[in-house]
Design a protein around this motif. Sequence first.
Motif, PDB file in Angstrom:
ATOM      1  N   VAL A  28       0.833  -1.199   0.000  1.00 39.91           N
ATOM      2  CA  VAL A  28       0.000   0.000   0.000  1.00 39.91           C
ATOM      3  C   VAL A  28       0.872   1.255   0.000  1.00 39.91           C
ATOM      4  O   VAL A  28       0.577   2.220  -0.717  1.00 39.91           O
ATOM      5  CB  VAL A  28      -0.985   0.008   1.186  1.00 39.91           C
ATOM      6  N   CYS A  29       1.942   1.240   0.759  1.00 45.55           N
ATOM      7  CA  CYS A  29       2.856   2.387   0.768  1.00 45.55           C
ATOM      8  C   CYS A  29       3.418   2.631  -0.628  1.00 45.55           C
ATOM      9  O   CYS A  29       3.498   3.775  -1.077  1.00 45.55           O
ATOM     10  CB  CYS A  29       3.990   2.164   1.763  1.00 45.55           C
ATOM     11  N   GLN A  30       3.805   1.568  -1.309  1.00 42.91           N
ATOM     12  CA  GLN A  30       4.341   1.712  -2.658  1.00 42.91           C
ATOM     13  C   GLN A  30       3.265   2.251  -3.611  1.00 42.91           C
ATOM     14  O   GLN A  30       3.535   3.143  -4.403  1.00 42.91           O
ATOM     15  CB  GLN A  30       4.874   0.375  -3.164  1.00 42.91           C
ATOM     16  N   ASP A  31       2.054   1.719  -3.519  1.00 39.65           N
ATOM     17  CA  ASP A  31       0.943   2.192  -4.359  1.00 39.65           C
ATOM     18  C   ASP A  31       0.691   3.687  -4.185  1.00 39.65           C
ATOM     19  O   ASP A  31       0.386   4.388  -5.143  1.00 39.65           O
ATOM     20  CB  ASP A  31      -0.363   1.473  -4.009  1.00 39.65           C
ATOM     21  N   ARG A  32       0.769   4.141  -2.942  1.00 38.17           N
ATOM     22  CA  ARG A  32       0.412   5.518  -2.612  1.00 38.17           C
ATOM     23  C   ARG A  32       1.614   6.471  -2.625  1.00 38.17           C
ATOM     24  O   ARG A  32       1.463   7.649  -2.345  1.00 38.17           O
ATOM     25  CB  ARG A  32      -0.248   5.589  -1.232  1.00 38.17           C
ATOM     26  N   GLY A  33       2.815   5.925  -2.884  1.00 36.27           N
ATOM     27  CA  GLY A  33       4.011   6.750  -2.846  1.00 36.27           C
ATOM     28  C   GLY A  33       4.291   7.279  -1.443  1.00 36.27           C
ATOM     29  O   GLY A  33       4.806   8.375  -1.267  1.00 36.27           O
ATOM     30  N   MET A  34       3.957   6.471  -0.467  1.00 37.23           N
ATOM     31  CA  MET A  34       4.061   6.855   0.938  1.00 37.23           C
ATOM     32  C   MET A  34       5.364   6.308   1.527  1.00 37.23           C
ATOM     33  O   MET A  34       5.730   5.163   1.286  1.00 37.23           O
ATOM     34  CB  MET A  34       2.853   6.242   1.677  1.00 37.23           C
ATOM     35  N   ASN A  35       6.052   7.146   2.293  1.00 35.35           N
ATOM     36  CA  ASN A  35       7.249   6.705   2.998  1.00 35.35           C
ATOM     37  C   ASN A  35       6.831   5.715   4.080  1.00 35.35           C
ATOM     38  O   ASN A  35       5.986   6.044   4.922  1.00 35.35           O
ATOM     39  CB  ASN A  35       7.950   7.917   3.621  1.00 35.35           C
ATOM     40  N   PRO A  36       7.406   4.499   4.085  1.00 36.04           N
ATOM     41  CA  PRO A  36       7.017   3.491   5.081  1.00 36.04           C
ATOM     42  C   PRO A  36       7.302   3.888   6.529  1.00 36.04           C
ATOM     43  O   PRO A  36       6.807   3.268   7.453  1.00 36.04           O
ATOM     44  CB  PRO A  36       7.815   2.248   4.699  1.00 36.04           C
ATOM     45  N   ARG A  37       8.091   4.934   6.719  1.00 36.66           N
ATOM     46  CA  ARG A  37       8.415   5.398   8.078  1.00 36.66           C
ATOM     47  C   ARG A  37       7.615   6.642   8.471  1.00 36.66           C
ATOM     48  O   ARG A  37       7.848   7.212   9.521  1.00 36.66           O
ATOM     49  CB  ARG A  37       9.914   5.713   8.178  1.00 36.66           C
ATOM     50  N   SER A  38       6.677   7.035   7.644  1.00 35.73           N
ATOM     51  CA  SER A  38       5.898   8.239   7.905  1.00 35.73           C
ATOM     52  C   SER A  38       4.789   7.975   8.928  1.00 35.73           C
ATOM     53  O   SER A  38       4.387   6.829   9.150  1.00 35.73           O
ATOM     54  CB  SER A  38       5.271   8.749   6.604  1.00 35.73           C
ATOM     55  N   PRO A  39       4.262   9.040   9.536  1.00 34.90           N
ATOM     56  CA  PRO A  39       3.124   8.885  10.458  1.00 34.90           C
ATOM     57  C   PRO A  39       1.908   8.265   9.763  1.00 34.90           C
ATOM     58  O   PRO A  39       1.182   7.482  10.385  1.00 34.90           O
ATOM     59  CB  PRO A  39       2.825  10.317  10.917  1.00 34.90           C
ATOM     60  N   GLU A  40       1.694   8.595   8.483  1.00 29.98           N
ATOM     61  CA  GLU A  40       0.583   7.985   7.735  1.00 29.98           C
ATOM     62  C   GLU A  40       0.752   6.475   7.667  1.00 29.98           C
ATOM     63  O   GLU A  40      -0.209   5.737   7.830  1.00 29.98           O
ATOM     64  CB  GLU A  40       0.539   8.522   6.307  1.00 29.98           C
ATOM     65  N   ALA A  41       1.972   6.037   7.385  1.00 26.90           N
ATOM     66  CA  ALA A  41       2.242   4.600   7.291  1.00 26.90           C
ATOM     67  C   ALA A  41       2.058   3.925   8.648  1.00 26.90           C
ATOM     68  O   ALA A  41       1.593   2.779   8.714  1.00 26.90           O
ATOM     69  CB  ALA A  41       3.648   4.356   6.749  1.00 26.90           C
ATOM     70  N   GLU A  42       2.396   4.615   9.722  1.00 29.04           N
ATOM     71  CA  GLU A  42       2.175   4.053  11.061  1.00 29.04           C
ATOM     72  C   GLU A  42       0.688   3.849  11.313  1.00 29.04           C
ATOM     73  O   GLU A  42       0.281   2.813  11.854  1.00 29.04           O
ATOM     74  CB  GLU A  42       2.771   4.965  12.132  1.00 29.04           C
ATOM     75  N   ARG A  43      -0.118   4.836  10.932  1.00 28.10           N
ATOM     76  CA  ARG A  43      -1.574   4.694  11.097  1.00 28.10           C
ATOM     77  C   ARG A  43      -2.111   3.561  10.232  1.00 28.10           C
ATOM     78  O   ARG A  43      -2.980   2.788  10.653  1.00 28.10           O
ATOM     79  CB  ARG A  43      -2.272   6.010  10.768  1.00 28.10           C
ATOM     80  N   LEU A  44      -1.590   3.468   9.027  1.00 27.24           N
ATOM     81  CA  LEU A  44      -1.989   2.383   8.129  1.00 27.24           C
ATOM     82  C   LEU A  44      -1.605   1.033   8.717  1.00 27.24           C
ATOM     83  O   LEU A  44      -2.397   0.091   8.702  1.00 27.24           O
ATOM     84  CB  LEU A  44      -1.356   2.576   6.753  1.00 27.24           C
TER      85      LEU A  44
END
Length: 70
Positions: A28-44
């Motif tokens: 999901v992080c890769q799909d969304r271009g999200m840093n896996p260490r970001s607060p968004e990724a933590e919530r995910l």
Amino acid sequence: MLETPIHPRDLPLFSDDLDRLEKVLDAVCQDRGMNPRSPEAERLGALIIQLYRQGVKDDAKLLALARAYF
């Protein structure tokens, strides 16, 4: 004897479980271009764990639900 029921949310997650959940998170992080260490990724990640503990054990379903939320 234990008087209270044991809920799945109270059971520990083992390394195999965490490996599966990490793969879903990474996808999901890769799909969304999200840093896996970001607060968004933590919530995910917390959401994915919650879904897993609620009984969603199928990787494809976990992935679809995680993608739907983020």
